[in-house]
Design a protein around this motif. Structure first.
Motif, PDB file in Angstrom:
ATOM      1  N   UNK A 185       0.841  -1.203   0.000  1.00 32.71           N
ATOM      2  CA  UNK A 185       0.000   0.000   0.000  1.00 32.71           C
ATOM      3  C   UNK A 185       0.874   1.250   0.000  1.00 32.71           C
ATOM      4  N   UNK A 186       1.923   1.248   0.836  1.00 33.62           N
ATOM      5  CA  UNK A 186       2.843   2.393   0.893  1.00 33.62           C
ATOM      6  C   UNK A 186       3.540   2.606  -0.448  1.00 33.62           C
ATOM      7  N   UNK A 187       4.000   1.513  -1.064  1.00 30.10           N
ATOM      8  CA  UNK A 187       4.732   1.624  -2.328  1.00 30.10           C
ATOM      9  C   UNK A 187       3.838   2.157  -3.443  1.00 30.10           C
ATOM     10  N   UNK A 188       2.595   1.672  -3.484  1.00 29.60           N
ATOM     11  CA  UNK A 188       1.666   2.160  -4.505  1.00 29.60           C
ATOM     12  C   UNK A 188       1.343   3.624  -4.327  1.00 29.60           C
ATOM     13  N   UNK A 189       1.102   4.033  -3.087  1.00 24.56           N
ATOM     14  CA  UNK A 189       0.785   5.433  -2.813  1.00 24.56           C
ATOM     15  C   UNK A 189       1.980   6.337  -3.102  1.00 24.56           C
ATOM     16  N   UNK A 190       3.181   5.844  -2.821  1.00 26.24           N
ATOM     17  CA  UNK A 190       4.386   6.632  -3.082  1.00 26.24           C
ATOM     18  C   UNK A 190       4.576   6.894  -4.571  1.00 26.24           C
ATOM     19  N   UNK A 191       4.049   6.010  -5.405  1.00 27.07           N
ATOM     20  CA  UNK A 191       4.157   6.194  -6.857  1.00 27.07           C
ATOM     21  C   UNK A 191       2.936   6.913  -7.428  1.00 27.07           C
ATOM     22  N   UNK A 192       2.103   7.466  -6.556  1.00 22.04           N
ATOM     23  CA  UNK A 192       0.988   8.298  -7.006  1.00 22.04           C
ATOM     24  C   UNK A 192      -0.296   7.559  -7.300  1.00 22.04           C
ATOM     25  N   UNK A 193      -0.398   6.298  -6.864  1.00 29.24           N
ATOM     26  CA  UNK A 193      -1.601   5.510  -7.127  1.00 29.24           C
ATOM     27  C   UNK A 193      -2.527   5.502  -5.911  1.00 29.24           C
ATOM     28  N   UNK A 194      -3.784   5.213  -6.159  1.00 25.40           N
ATOM     29  CA  UNK A 194      -4.739   5.007  -5.081  1.00 25.40           C
ATOM     30  C   UNK A 194      -4.778   3.509  -4.793  1.00 25.40           C
ATOM     31  N   UNK A 195      -4.388   3.133  -3.594  1.00 25.96           N
ATOM     32  CA  UNK A 195      -4.353   1.708  -3.231  1.00 25.96           C
ATOM     33  C   UNK A 195      -5.340   1.476  -2.092  1.00 25.96           C
ATOM     34  N   UNK A 196      -6.272   0.570  -2.306  1.00 25.30           N
ATOM     35  CA  UNK A 196      -7.339   0.302  -1.345  1.00 25.30           C
ATOM     36  C   UNK A 196      -7.248  -1.147  -0.871  1.00 25.30           C
ATOM     37  N   UNK A 197      -7.378  -1.346   0.430  1.00 25.66           N
ATOM     38  CA  UNK A 197      -7.385  -2.700   0.988  1.00 25.66           C
ATOM     39  C   UNK A 197      -8.790  -3.285   0.907  1.00 25.66           C
ATOM     40  N   UNK A 198      -8.906  -4.474   0.337  1.00 24.44           N
ATOM     41  CA  UNK A 198     -10.177  -5.190   0.277  1.00 24.44           C
ATOM     42  C   UNK A 198     -10.045  -6.497   1.050  1.00 24.44           C
ATOM     43  N   UNK A 199     -10.907  -6.680   2.031  1.00 24.13           N
ATOM     44  CA  UNK A 199     -10.928  -7.937   2.778  1.00 24.13           C
ATOM     45  C   UNK A 199     -11.644  -8.998   1.938  1.00 24.13           C
ATOM     46  N   UNK A 200     -10.948 -10.087   1.662  1.00 23.14           N
ATOM     47  CA  UNK A 200     -11.487 -11.160   0.819  1.00 23.14           C
ATOM     48  C   UNK A 200     -12.887 -11.576   1.252  1.00 23.14           C
ATOM     49  N   UNK A 201     -13.069 -11.748   2.550  1.00 30.01           N
ATOM     50  CA  UNK A 201     -14.306 -12.326   3.055  1.00 30.01           C
ATOM     51  C   UNK A 201     -15.448 -11.320   3.174  1.00 30.01           C
TER      52      UNK A 201
END
Length: 456
Positions: free
Chosen positions: A180-196
């Motif tokens: 998540x940190x790496x994606x945001x650092x490159x300017x992307x929106x990164x969202x956590x999705x719980x599988x269940x």
């Protein structure tokens, strides 16, 4: 009666005071009060009056247009849903525009994400104004996609990065936080999705994935799957659904399924001339003695087919112990593999991290004292290592056979040369980043950018 306008069962309307230039409504004379889709509902006070702030996504299956509205609370009512469940809803008053007509109506605020229409126009709004012809639609002016684009151009944000979902179970794990940190650092929106907490709608015309509470999630550019073994079946079903919706998955459902089936993976490796420790598989207890001989006898390794991170892996040091363990597993109908023990490895193995056909990092793992297998999760240690060309080729080929763009490939050094132990489709980042000092999470995000031809 002759002065009443005729409208269809579906019509476009607007609420200019809220900035809602167009919203499609289902005209329903069976419902008393009109209703509008609303989320993030929050009650607040202006002086002594109760007001409500809410968000409206006026276009179905499009959350990029998000309009924040405020209105004075007119009433609170118990409303029975189409499922027959009663719930208290806030009611507001607002001027609606239908073609050239503008008049005030009452609106209940409701989560209509699971409904086909963002708005319902009830009979109180129709009374003494319209007659409904249920056999037709859009007798008032209809809006094309071009019209909608023009009306909502001010709400469309310029896309500066990708929208990426991390599909996993625990947002607090080191690997998940790093991605998540790496994606945001490159300017992307990164969202956590719980599988269940995600679920699916299967439909040829409009497949959907929804997330806790009915929110439609369909605008991701890419999915990073970080799947724990216990949810493999369900998570892979989700990945296939994302794929059906044309969302890129860093590792596909089929590739993950193959990697998690240790028997199938072993057969594929043997078929494709990948050198592995001699491995046996049998069903009948009558074959146990020959099965042990087949892998060069004790000591030997016994693996549960669904084992991961070193769990479910047993060292049987004598033939008698091997027979007991193997027959015990068979008696409870648990599938196992029996594998030769590589003594000369001295409790060491090598983890190669493969991304898009390249080994981007490698580390040597040393088993903790008293353990036979290297495992950082069980007290082992790790250090950076320079692998041989043969080991590099082995790792790349193993990941390619399982069709995994991202893989953790475990290799053991033997007197016969490098042997493949297994391939992990959700390799952890903590051990290898700490051992090598490399930013593997960033490499994974770059791999997504390259696949989607995104230029930052």
């Amino acid at each position: 009666m002759n002065d009443l306008k005729i409208i269809g069962s579906e019509e476009w309307c607007s609420f200019e005071t809220f900035g809602i230039s167009a919203i499609k409504a289902r005209v329903d004379s069976g419902a008393k009060t009109s209703s509008i889709q609303a989320n993030k509902i929050k009650v607040f006070y202006k002086d002594t009056e109760e007001w409500v702030r809410f968000h409206v996504n006026p276009l179905q299956n499009n959350r990029s247009i998000d309009i924040i509205c405020e209105a004075k609370i007119h009433a609170k009512r118990s409303v029975k849903s189409s499922m027959g469940i009663s719930e208290e809803r806030l009611v507001i008053k607002a001027p609606i525009t239908l073609d050239d007509d503008i008049f005030d109506i009452e609106l209940t605020l409701a989560n209509r994400d699971s409904m086909e229409f963002r708005m319902l126009l009830g009979r109180e709004a129709l009374h003494n104004r319209y007659l409904v012809n249920p056999s037709t639609t859009y007798l008032l002016p209809e809006f094309s996609q071009e019209d909608l684009d023009e009306k909502y151009v001010a709400f469309r944000k310029e896309k500066t990065g990708l929208k990426i979902a991390l599909l996993a179970s625990n947002p607090e794990l080191f690997s998940n936080k790093r991605l998540i940190e790496a994606g945001q650092a490159r300017g992307h929106e990164v969202i956590f999705l719980n599988v269940q907490q995600a679920y699916m709608k299967f439909d040829a015309k409009e497949p959907q994935i929804r997330y806790r509470g009915g929110n439609v999630i369909d605008e991701f550019d890419a999915i990073i799957p970080r799947i724990k073994p216990s949810v493999t079946f369900y998570a892979c079903a989700l990945l296939r659904q994302f794929d059906a919706m044309n969302t890129y998955c860093l590792n596909s459902a089929d590739a993950i399924t193959q990697s998690r089936d240790k028997l199938l993976a072993t057969q594929l490796f043997a078929k494709n001339d990948i050198h592995i420790p001699i491995t046996g598989f049998a069903n009948s207890p009558l074959d146990t003695k020959d099965l042990i001989k087949m892998v060069n006898g004790a000591p030997l390794i016994i693996k549960l087919l669904e084992s991961t991170q070193g769990k479910g892996v047993v060292l049987a040091e004598t033939t008698k112990a091997a027979e007991s363990v193997i027959n015990a597993f068979k008696s409870v109908k648990t599938n196992i593999l029996v594998q030769e023990f590589i003594k000369e490895a001295n409790g060491q193995d090598i983890r190669c991290f493969v991304v898009n056909g390249k080994v981007v990092a490698s580390m040597q793992r040393q088993a903790a004292k008293g353990e036979f297998r290297a495992n950082i999760h069980q007290g082992g240690s790790a250090s950076k290592i320079k692998i041989t060309l043969e080991e590099r080729k082995l790792a790349i080929k193993a990941a390619k056979i399982l069709d995994l763009p991202v893989a953790g490939v475990d290799i053991i050094r033997s007197n016969k040369g490098p042997l493949l132990l297994e391939v992990n489709s959700s390799p952890g980042l903590e051990g290898i980043e700490n051992a090598t000092g490399l930013d593997i999470a960033n490499v994974m995000i770059e791999a997504i950018e390259k696949k989607l031809k995104f230029k930052s």
